[in-house]
Design an enzyme around this catalytic site. Sequence first.
Site, PDB file in Angstrom:
ATOM      1  N   THR A 112       0.965  -1.193  -0.038  1.00 36.50           N
ATOM      2  CA  THR A 112       0.158  -0.213  -0.041  1.00 36.50           C
ATOM      3  C   THR A 112       0.707   1.183  -0.012  1.00 36.50           C
ATOM      4  OG1 THR A 112      -0.065   0.296   2.404  1.00 36.50           O
ATOM      5  CG2 THR A 112      -1.619  -1.073   1.457  1.00 36.50           C
ATOM      6  N   SER A 113       0.173   2.183  -0.300  1.00 38.29           N
ATOM      7  CA  SER A 113       0.734   3.665  -0.040  1.00 38.29           C
ATOM      8  C   SER A 113       1.138   4.125   1.267  1.00 38.29           C
ATOM      9  CB  SER A 113       0.269   4.796  -1.115  1.00 38.29           C
ATOM     10  OG  SER A 113      -1.281   4.774  -0.307  1.00 38.29           O
ATOM     11  N   SER A 114       0.644   3.245   1.973  1.00 35.29           N
ATOM     12  CA  SER A 114       0.908   3.739   3.651  1.00 35.29           C
ATOM     13  C   SER A 114       1.979   2.967   4.200  1.00 35.29           C
ATOM     14  CB  SER A 114      -0.450   3.674   4.306  1.00 35.29           C
ATOM     15  OG  SER A 114      -0.883   2.274   4.400  1.00 35.29           O
ATOM     16  N   CYS A 115       2.703   2.273   3.294  1.00 36.86           N
ATOM     17  CA  CYS A 115       3.884   1.272   3.936  1.00 36.86           C
ATOM     18  C   CYS A 115       5.133   2.297   4.432  1.00 36.86           C
ATOM     19  CB  CYS A 115       4.038   0.407   2.989  1.00 36.86           C
ATOM     20  SG  CYS A 115       4.870   1.190   1.292  1.00 36.86           S
ATOM     21  N   GLY A 116       5.167   3.434   4.275  1.00 39.12           N
ATOM     22  CA  GLY A 116       6.145   4.236   4.511  1.00 39.12           C
ATOM     23  C   GLY A 116       7.210   4.539   3.621  1.00 39.12           C
TER      24      GLY A 116
END
Length: 276
Positions: A112-116
């Site tokens: 995901t785009s929220s994986c950092g």
Amino acid sequence: MGRVTERRRVVRIRNGITGVRPDTLVAEEPLEIRLNGKPLAITMRTPGDDFALAVGFLVSEGVLGAAQDVRAVTYCEGATEDGSNTYNVVNVQLAPGVPVPDITLERNVYTTSSCGLCGKASLDAVRTASRFPGAAAGDPVRLPAELLARFPDRLREAQKVFDRTGGLHAAGLFTAEGELLDVREDVGRHNAVDKIVGRALQAGRLPLTGAVLLVSGRASFELVQKAVMAGVPVLAAVSAPSSLAVDLALESGMTLVGFLRGPDMNVYAGEERITT
């Protein structure tokens, strides 16, 4: 198993008058996805189409690309300490010879785009992990804007559980001629797309060449990623895309449409496929 809605007591206030009544809510339960018996991921989902959700998720992870990659999909018996089956744990057994990813490291690179990770790392990971590289870019499909404008109403008419609960996202798969092939609903946008992709894999329809994927909310990076991994050439959303979603669509040669509301729409990438 497969419980989609539940009833709950609600205090309803209308025009200053209070009453008590039952209300229909969409069910939400955790689903643990295991790969060859090892835990891989947990997602909160609406029960139903769990096998399709699991294999669709694995398509987006670059693990699966065809129905023959799967040996079996089963609910795990003895998922609790007392040995009962909750129908909330699904195991996907890969067919012999299908590579097993390092689930402790690889999946966190491109989920995901929220994986950092930075956007460049995310884009590179999707490019290298796809089982259908170049499928979207090489798809010659063309779609009249007038026809595309009708898709949201068609999707909304097919949302049966939304009519009862008002609490579900939906994903719909269309042909370029306007035929509605499949609709899935879920509390999670990403789950609805995984169910669509998983059912397509089970039916031997991947990559989804010539298809249009419509989502009822916004177009996040994760949804564009899932569409790319399934070989979808056109993704449309009734709300806005994110900047990284547009970057990935441009990078992948996908057509990305946002704010699809009646005759109005914004085409953020691949405008050559939308004819007027």
